[in-house]
Design a protein around this motif. Structure first.
Motif, PDB file in Angstrom:
ATOM      1  N   SER A  23      17.169 -70.783 -25.077  1.00 13.24           N
ATOM      2  CA  SER A  23      15.821 -70.984 -25.602  1.00 13.24           C
ATOM      3  C   SER A  23      15.911 -70.617 -27.048  1.00 13.24           C
ATOM      4  CB  SER A  23      14.779 -70.126 -24.877  1.00 13.24           C
ATOM      5  OG  SER A  23      14.273 -69.115 -25.663  1.00 13.24           O
ATOM      6  N   GLY A  24      15.700 -71.513 -27.885  1.00 14.08           N
ATOM      7  CA  GLY A  24      15.874 -71.307 -29.299  1.00 14.08           C
ATOM      8  C   GLY A  24      16.568 -72.519 -29.862  1.00 14.08           C
ATOM      9  N   PRO A  25      16.945 -72.444 -31.125  1.00 10.94           N
ATOM     10  CA  PRO A  25      17.472 -73.625 -31.765  1.00 10.94           C
ATOM     11  C   PRO A  25      18.854 -74.053 -31.289  1.00 10.94           C
ATOM     12  CG  PRO A  25      17.297 -71.812 -33.327  1.00 10.94           C
ATOM     13  CD  PRO A  25      16.783 -71.337 -32.008  1.00 10.94           C
ATOM     14  N   GLY A  26      19.622 -73.235 -30.651  1.00  6.75           N
ATOM     15  CA  GLY A  26      20.965 -73.643 -30.250  1.00  6.75           C
ATOM     16  C   GLY A  26      21.560 -72.700 -29.237  1.00  6.75           C
ATOM     17  N   VAL A  44      14.807 -61.007 -23.808  1.00  6.71           N
ATOM     18  CA  VAL A  44      13.914 -60.215 -24.664  1.00  6.71           C
ATOM     19  C   VAL A  44      14.159 -60.539 -26.136  1.00  6.71           C
ATOM     20  CG1 VAL A  44      13.458 -57.849 -25.495  1.00  6.71           C
ATOM     21  CG2 VAL A  44      13.535 -58.318 -23.038  1.00  6.71           C
ATOM     22  N   MET A  45      15.432 -60.578 -26.528  1.00  9.67           N
ATOM     23  CA  MET A  45      15.745 -60.805 -27.940  1.00  9.67           C
ATOM     24  C   MET A  45      15.422 -62.236 -28.370  1.00  9.67           C
ATOM     25  SD  MET A  45      16.355 -57.797 -28.701  1.00  9.67           S
ATOM     26  CE  MET A  45      16.744 -57.940 -30.435  1.00  9.67           C
ATOM     27  N   LEU A  46      15.625 -63.210 -27.484  1.00 15.80           N
ATOM     28  CA  LEU A  46      15.247 -64.585 -27.810  1.00 15.80           C
ATOM     29  C   LEU A  46      13.738 -64.686 -28.003  1.00 15.80           C
ATOM     30  CD1 LEU A  46      17.556 -66.637 -25.434  1.00 15.80           C
ATOM     31  CD2 LEU A  46      17.711 -66.490 -27.919  1.00 15.80           C
ATOM     32  N   ASP A  47      12.979 -64.006 -27.149  1.00 15.79           N
ATOM     33  CA  ASP A  47      11.522 -64.003 -27.301  1.00 15.79           C
ATOM     34  C   ASP A  47      11.108 -63.350 -28.618  1.00 15.79           C
ATOM     35  OD1 ASP A  47      11.262 -65.264 -24.868  1.00 15.79           O
ATOM     36  OD2 ASP A  47      10.646 -63.467 -23.765  1.00 15.79           O
TER      37      ASP A  47
END
Length: 192
Positions: free
Chosen positions: A24-27, A69-72
């Motif tokens: 989840s995120g750009p890559g 957690v860190m991606l959020d």
């Protein structure tokens, strides 16, 4: 190492490195473990990938929880960054495609500093949409709602039943409206 697709390599410090094709995120996400890191977890973007730094002693379950957690957290930080007018126009185009089958086509979308009582405005005859600078830094879903609200005015000028029916397609309409009402109430000093 388990069969989990996150685990596939070793990092330069010797600990396992996890990689995810797109969590989840750009890559992709790369997890780097360090024996020197005792308690802290951190994350940052590096090009198109996200790097998450963890203590080596962490279990796989803790790792997966901390990666989420860190991606959020990163996503929240990035949503607070200020979009320029070009990015705002591109976002409006994506929202129109996603929710209105591309039928709402603004000629211009921009931030303005002269709207202190409105969140946005639209002039359907000109196809222009203006969003108040006060929205900058608010959650992404709130900005998206205001953009969709103004895009809907390009299709239905007033606030009648047809207008509100258009906005029903956005799943966070009520949440965004509640957020904005809370901001207004807080600024007025209302107890509710």
């Amino acid at each position: 190492m388990s069969a989990d697709p996150l685990h596939s390599a070793r990092n330069p410090q010797g600990g396992p490195t996890a990689q995810s094709p797109r969590a989840s995120g750009p890559g992709p996400v790369e997890v780097r473990r360090s024996a020197r890191r005792r308690r802290t977890v951190s994350a940052y973007r590096e090009g198109d990938r996200t790097i998450v730094l963890l203590p080596a002693r962490m279990s796989e379950a803790e790792e997966q929880r901390w990666v989420r957690v860190m991606l959020d957290k990163l996503a929240a930080q990035e949503s607070r960054r200020v979009l320029g007018d070009t990015e705002l126009a591109a976002r409006a185009e994506r929202l129109s495609a996603q929710y209105f089958e591309g039928r709402a086509r603004p000629a211009s979308v921009r931030w303005v500093t002269n709207q202190n009582t409105r969140w946005g405005s639209c002039t359907p005859a000109e196809g222009s949409i203006r969003l108040s600078h006060r929205l900058q830094g608010m959650p992404e879903y709130v900005v998206d709602y205001v953009l969709l609200h103004e895009l809907a005015h390009l299709l239905v000028p007033g606030h009648g039943p047809d207008f509100w029916k258009l906005l029903e397609v956005y799943p966070r309409t009520e949440r965004a409206r509640g957020f904005l009402e809370g901001v207004v109430a807080a600024r007025r000093g209302d107890p509710e």
